[in-house]
Design an enzyme around this catalytic site. Structure first.
Site, mmCIF file in Angstrom:
data_model
loop_
_atom_site.group_PDB
_atom_site.id
_atom_site.type_symbol
_atom_site.label_atom_id
_atom_site.label_comp_id
_atom_site.label_asym_id
_atom_site.label_seq_id
_atom_site.Cartn_x
_atom_site.Cartn_y
_atom_site.Cartn_z
ATOM 1 N N ARG A 104 -132.256 -97.761 -42.720
ATOM 2 C CA ARG A 104 -132.351 -97.726 -44.180
ATOM 3 C C ARG A 104 -131.284 -98.613 -44.810
ATOM 4 N NH1 ARG A 104 -132.684 -91.174 -44.800
ATOM 5 N NH2 ARG A 104 -134.934 -91.012 -45.112
ATOM 6 N N THR A 106 -103.871 -94.485 -61.692
ATOM 7 C CA THR A 106 -105.324 -94.389 -61.883
ATOM 8 C C THR A 106 -106.010 -95.012 -60.681
ATOM 9 O OG1 THR A 106 -107.245 -95.230 -63.093
ATOM 10 C CG2 THR A 106 -105.226 -96.471 -63.379
ATOM 11 N N GLY A 120 -107.243 -89.261 -65.842
ATOM 12 C CA GLY A 120 -107.787 -88.913 -64.518
ATOM 13 C C GLY A 120 -106.670 -88.674 -63.514
ATOM 14 N N HIS A 126 -116.474 -87.918 -57.938
ATOM 15 C CA HIS A 126 -115.093 -87.437 -58.043
ATOM 16 C C HIS A 126 -114.404 -87.175 -56.713
ATOM 17 C CE1 HIS A 126 -116.439 -86.994 -62.173
ATOM 18 N NE2 HIS A 126 -115.160 -86.979 -62.515
HETATM 19 O O1 F6P Z 1 -110.215 -93.273 -64.779
HETATM 20 C C1 F6P Z 1 -110.490 -92.577 -63.615
HETATM 21 C C2 F6P Z 1 -111.929 -92.190 -63.543
HETATM 22 O O2 F6P Z 1 -112.148 -91.473 -62.337
HETATM 23 C C3 F6P Z 1 -112.931 -93.332 -63.657
HETATM 24 O O3 F6P Z 1 -113.092 -94.054 -62.462
HETATM 25 C C4 F6P Z 1 -114.167 -92.610 -64.097
HETATM 26 O O4 F6P Z 1 -115.016 -93.467 -64.833
HETATM 27 C C5 F6P Z 1 -113.624 -91.518 -64.972
HETATM 28 O O5 F6P Z 1 -112.266 -91.334 -64.611
HETATM 29 C C6 F6P Z 1 -114.333 -90.214 -64.833
HETATM 30 O O6 F6P Z 1 -113.841 -89.352 -65.807
HETATM 31 P P1 F6P Z 1 -114.062 -87.788 -65.804
HETATM 32 O O7 F6P Z 1 -113.176 -87.212 -64.729
HETATM 33 O O8 F6P Z 1 -113.637 -87.354 -67.156
HETATM 34 O O9 F6P Z 1 -115.492 -87.554 -65.491
#
Ligand code: F6P
Length: 316
Positions: free
Chosen positions: A163, A126, A11, A251
């Protein structure tokens, strides 16, 4: 040999681009020739390796992600492809490699280094902050700030509409982002795998708060928690009697303008990595602990499991 390469694996995080910029500058200061491996371990296998120049890194310091791209390589799990990767490095006379990545990337590199003679240094990168041996991984501060801005915005609409909101953060199996975000945004509830909670325990208190005029609630839940965001939302609706929405941040937590802290840490991590490789640190990961920066063996870092700081857990 005077050639050194860098790659990003797994990631992406905000802070990788500042790290790449400093890599080129600092390597050249040390009279090394810097190389970029594009597309992570995939690029190592496909020989997507190019000498890097100052112009490659101009203007990238403000950008999240990574200019040299990243990947999660399945092929690198196979010995035959790792052999090709080593041949590609040898052909370019590269015997020093820096990897910006997480525990999976380091585990791959650990095997690679056992099979082939290569000086390797890992930089923990990460947003999950889940690497054993280091208290900080590049990109975490930017991710926390993205989450902070999002939760602050959600609070505005939650309070306007009376909410509850359940906000889901990333983290894979680690609750660090959720825990720190809940603490620093004043959320009423934090649900993470590392701390079992009984929702019943909160029920009377939340109902009392509602009676006393509380109009909204914020609950932060980590991906990988035992309960799901929808279970939590259902609980708010049924047991607390408040309309609830779910917001999965996803993301967006991985991107954005790198914070000052991540830019600075990128510079420090890279300097330490290059210094280590020049000083015979052959297979290490630069870890950041209360003692400052330390070189730890890749073996140690990949063989143990990260645990959340108990002091931090106790605050929640
Ligand atoms: O390891 C970083 C991360 O963003 C995690 O928090 C998440 O579970 C994973 O990568 C998502 O992966 P991808 O970008 O492959 O969907």
């Amino acid at each position: 040999m005077k050639n050194i390469a860098i790659l990003c694996s797994g990631g992406d995080v905000s802070g990788m681009n500042p790290a790449l910029k400093h890599f080129v500058e600092y390597a050249k200061d040390k009279e090394l020739t810097p190389y970029f491996v594009y597309d992570g371990y995939e690029g190592l296998i496909d020989n997507n390796i190019q000498e890097a120049s100052y112009s490659d890194v101009s203007g990238i310091i403000t950008r999240g992600g990574t200019k040299i791209r990243s990947s999660r390589s399945k092929r690198f799990l196979q010995k035959s492809y790792r052999k090709i990767a080593k041949e590609n490095l040898d052909a370019l006379h590269i015997d020093k490699l820096i990897v910006l990545g997480g525990d999976g990337s380091f585990a791959g590199m650990n095997i690679f280094c056992q099979e082939h003679d290569l000086s390797f240094c890992g930089i923990p990168s990460t947003i999950d902050n889940d690497i054993y041996g280091t208290e900080y991984c590049l990109g975490v501060d930017t991710a926390l700030n993205v989450i902070k801005t999002s939760i602050d915005a959600i609070r505005d609409t939650a309070s306007s509409f009376s909410r509850a909101f359940v906000v889901e953060t990333m983290g894979r199996k680690c609750g660090y982002l959720a825990l720190v975000s809940a603490l620093t945004s004043g959320a009423e509830l934090c649900v993470i795998k590392e701390k079992e909670i009984s929702l019943d325990h909160y029920k009377d208190d939340f109902l009392k708060q509602k009676e006393n005029g509380r109009k909204y609630f914020l609950g932060i839940i980590s991906e990988g928690a035992t309960q799901s965001a929808s279970e939590l939302a259902e609980w708010f609706e049924k047991e607390i009697g408040i309309e609830t929405r779910i917001c999965v941040l996803g993301h967006i937590q991985r991107g954005g303008n790198p914070t000052i802290y991540d830019r600075l840490m990128a510079y420090k991590f890279v300097s330490k990595a290059i210094d280590g490789l020049l000083n015979q640190e052959k297979q290490s990961v630069i870890c950041y602990t209360k003692k400052g920066f330390e070189y730890k063996s890749i073996e140690e870092v990949t063989s143990k499991k990260y645990e959340l700081d108990s002091e931090l857990l106790a605050y929640s």
